[in-house]
Design an enzyme around this catalytic site. Sequence first.
Site, PDB file in Angstrom:
ATOM      1  N   TYR A  63      42.132  43.059  37.066  1.00 13.41           N
ATOM      2  CA  TYR A  63      41.066  42.137  37.494  1.00 13.41           C
ATOM      3  C   TYR A  63      40.052  41.952  36.358  1.00 13.41           C
ATOM      4  O   TYR A  63      39.697  40.825  36.007  1.00 13.41           O
ATOM      5  CB  TYR A  63      40.387  42.730  38.733  1.00 13.41           C
ATOM      6  N   GLY A  90      38.383  29.050  47.074  1.00 12.34           N
ATOM      7  CA  GLY A  90      38.137  30.403  47.591  1.00 12.34           C
ATOM      8  C   GLY A  90      36.913  30.456  48.485  1.00 12.34           C
ATOM      9  O   GLY A  90      36.211  31.466  48.564  1.00 12.34           O
ATOM     10  N   LYS A 127      39.142  38.581  34.212  1.00 15.24           N
ATOM     11  CA  LYS A 127      37.790  38.008  34.109  1.00 15.24           C
ATOM     12  C   LYS A 127      37.362  37.897  32.644  1.00 15.24           C
ATOM     13  O   LYS A 127      36.712  36.922  32.258  1.00 15.24           O
ATOM     14  CB  LYS A 127      36.784  38.847  34.904  1.00 15.24           C
ATOM     15  N   ASP A 181      45.819  25.808  47.830  1.00 17.58           N
ATOM     16  CA  ASP A 181      46.201  26.888  46.927  1.00 17.58           C
ATOM     17  C   ASP A 181      45.869  26.375  45.525  1.00 17.58           C
ATOM     18  O   ASP A 181      46.512  25.433  45.040  1.00 17.58           O
ATOM     19  CB  ASP A 181      47.698  27.191  47.066  1.00 17.58           C
TER      20      ASP A 181
HETATM   21  P1  NAD Z   1      36.997  37.332  48.417  1.00 16.44           P
HETATM   22  O1  NAD Z   1      38.191  38.145  48.129  1.00 16.44           O
HETATM   23  O2  NAD Z   1      36.153  37.677  49.602  1.00 16.44           O
HETATM   24  O3  NAD Z   1      37.377  35.793  48.502  1.00 16.44           O
HETATM   25  C1  NAD Z   1      38.245  35.192  47.588  1.00 16.44           C
HETATM   26  C2  NAD Z   1      38.875  34.013  48.290  1.00 16.44           C
HETATM   27  O4  NAD Z   1      39.807  33.408  47.386  1.00 16.44           O
HETATM   28  C3  NAD Z   1      39.655  34.404  49.550  1.00 16.44           C
HETATM   29  O5  NAD Z   1      39.149  33.693  50.660  1.00 16.44           O
HETATM   30  C4  NAD Z   1      41.104  34.034  49.223  1.00 16.44           C
HETATM   31  O6  NAD Z   1      41.822  33.525  50.342  1.00 16.44           O
HETATM   32  C5  NAD Z   1      40.912  32.959  48.156  1.00 16.44           C
HETATM   33  N1  NAD Z   1      42.080  32.806  47.293  1.00 16.44           N
HETATM   34  C6  NAD Z   1      42.858  33.764  46.737  1.00 16.44           C
HETATM   35  N2  NAD Z   1      43.869  33.198  46.043  1.00 16.44           N
HETATM   36  C7  NAD Z   1      43.710  31.854  46.155  1.00 16.44           C
HETATM   37  C8  NAD Z   1      44.412  30.734  45.651  1.00 16.44           C
HETATM   38  N3  NAD Z   1      45.533  30.876  44.934  1.00 16.44           N
HETATM   39  N4  NAD Z   1      43.955  29.499  45.947  1.00 16.44           N
HETATM   40  C9  NAD Z   1      42.841  29.327  46.699  1.00 16.44           C
HETATM   41  N5  NAD Z   1      42.142  30.357  47.211  1.00 16.44           N
HETATM   42  C10 NAD Z   1      42.570  31.599  46.939  1.00 16.44           C
HETATM   43  O7  NAD Z   1      36.083  37.353  47.087  1.00 16.44           O
HETATM   44  P2  NAD Z   1      34.526  37.140  46.954  1.00 16.44           P
HETATM   45  O8  NAD Z   1      33.880  38.464  47.065  1.00 16.44           O
HETATM   46  O9  NAD Z   1      34.065  36.041  47.825  1.00 16.44           O
HETATM   47  O10 NAD Z   1      34.441  36.721  45.425  1.00 16.44           O
HETATM   48  C11 NAD Z   1      34.316  35.364  45.003  1.00 16.44           C
HETATM   49  C12 NAD Z   1      34.354  35.359  43.492  1.00 16.44           C
HETATM   50  O11 NAD Z   1      33.294  36.166  42.968  1.00 16.44           O
HETATM   51  C13 NAD Z   1      35.654  35.923  42.913  1.00 16.44           C
HETATM   52  O12 NAD Z   1      36.043  35.164  41.796  1.00 16.44           O
HETATM   53  C14 NAD Z   1      35.271  37.315  42.507  1.00 16.44           C
HETATM   54  O13 NAD Z   1      36.063  37.776  41.450  1.00 16.44           O
HETATM   55  C15 NAD Z   1      33.816  37.159  42.107  1.00 16.44           C
HETATM   56  N6  NAD Z   1      33.064  38.408  42.222  1.00 16.44           N
HETATM   57  C16 NAD Z   1      32.792  38.952  43.437  1.00 16.44           C
HETATM   58  C17 NAD Z   1      32.087  40.153  43.522  1.00 16.44           C
HETATM   59  C18 NAD Z   1      31.759  40.791  44.856  1.00 16.44           C
HETATM   60  O14 NAD Z   1      31.157  41.872  44.883  1.00 16.44           O
HETATM   61  N7  NAD Z   1      32.105  40.180  45.979  1.00 16.44           N
HETATM   62  C19 NAD Z   1      31.639  40.792  42.356  1.00 16.44           C
HETATM   63  C20 NAD Z   1      31.963  40.227  41.122  1.00 16.44           C
HETATM   64  C21 NAD Z   1      32.639  39.017  41.064  1.00 16.44           C
END
Ligand code: NAD
Length: 314
Positions: A141, A10, A145, A51
């Site tokens: 979600y 990701g 988690k 993926d």
């Molecule tokens: P994002 O949605 O910007 O990025 C997630 C990435 O995961 C995307 O680029 C997507 O293409 C990729 N992805 C989705 N399914 C996939 C798969 N099957 N295989 C490979 N890649 C895949 O999310 P983010 O904000 O960068 O968050 C990163 C992590 O941090 C996540 O696990 C999210 O739950 C966690 N998180 C983020 C926030 C926030 O505010 N951004 C807050 C709490 C937790």
Amino acid sequence: MKSEKILITGAGGQLGSVLVKALQNKFGIDNIIASDLYMLKDFDGIFEQLDASDISHLETLVTKYKVTQIYHLAAILSAKGEQNPIHTWNVNLNTWFNVLEISVKHNINKVFFPSSIAVFGDMASKVHTAQDSFLNPSTVYGMSKTAGENWGQYYFLKYGLDVRSLRYPGVIGYQSMPGGGTTDYAVEIYHKAIKNEAFECYLKDDTSLPMIYMDDVIRATLELMDAPKASIKIRTSYNLQGISFTPKDIVNAIKTFYPNFKVTYKPDFRQDIANNWPSSIDDTHARTDWGWKPNYDLHAITKDMLEQLEKKYN
Ligand code: NAD
């Protein structure tokens, strides 16, 4: 220092795109393998299309690069996740199972799993929400988690896998755009202010949520991963607090720089999600166990966001 080979899933997302650069700076560009569903444009370094639901492809990459650490960022986030709950559950859990299984099989040293304040529901107290609060998340979600945290702890207890995790608040940064979370407004609003456009906020003006600046969240992640194993006492996921504020607070902060900035409020389904989340988090364990301390308050975030975005747009 022993050389590490780090795989990030990701890596193209809001956090991943910034974390990859931080890891490249720390460990060397040739030791970081970024991966995501889609190829990234103009990526500097090693990138593999992956993926993470595909366990054999994941294993191929772990073997090919002799990976020693995995940061598993791939997920579908809170607001987007509600559009297709079963798919969200499957992606968020199956990709995590794959990472855990391959990590045990290939003796991976350390694994990072980002959890979220979305694990809390209406049975947790809203203010200074405690680490060991009852978890009854209202979104798929948050459910994924909560389960993911417990699976991480299970692999630690059963197989000794060094899984480390943080419950991230909403992340604010100028470097990248958010990917479908409930706190996305706190990034979008700065882009509107810079472009001299009005902003329509999907949360009510008095909705207080825990947030964190990108610099702080990246530092927290690296500090957690650097901490001696014995100091990591929580193997589900650490509460992490940056700064809590409402849309009204952020508007007032922006108006000190852009007095004519206009905002209207039109709450949508994301208001219901936010209503079930804490307004602030008690992160005493993170502070005590591995020395966590945030640096950025709302004024510092606003000043830096506006300065950096001005450079980007002008
Ligand atoms: P994002 O949605 O910007 O990025 C997630 C990435 O995961 C995307 O680029 C997507 O293409 C990729 N992805 C989705 N399914 C996939 C798969 N099957 N295989 C490979 N890649 C895949 O999310 P983010 O904000 O960068 O968050 C990163 C992590 O941090 C996540 O696990 C999210 O739950 C966690 N998180 C983020 C926030 C926030 O505010 N951004 C807050 C709490 C937790």
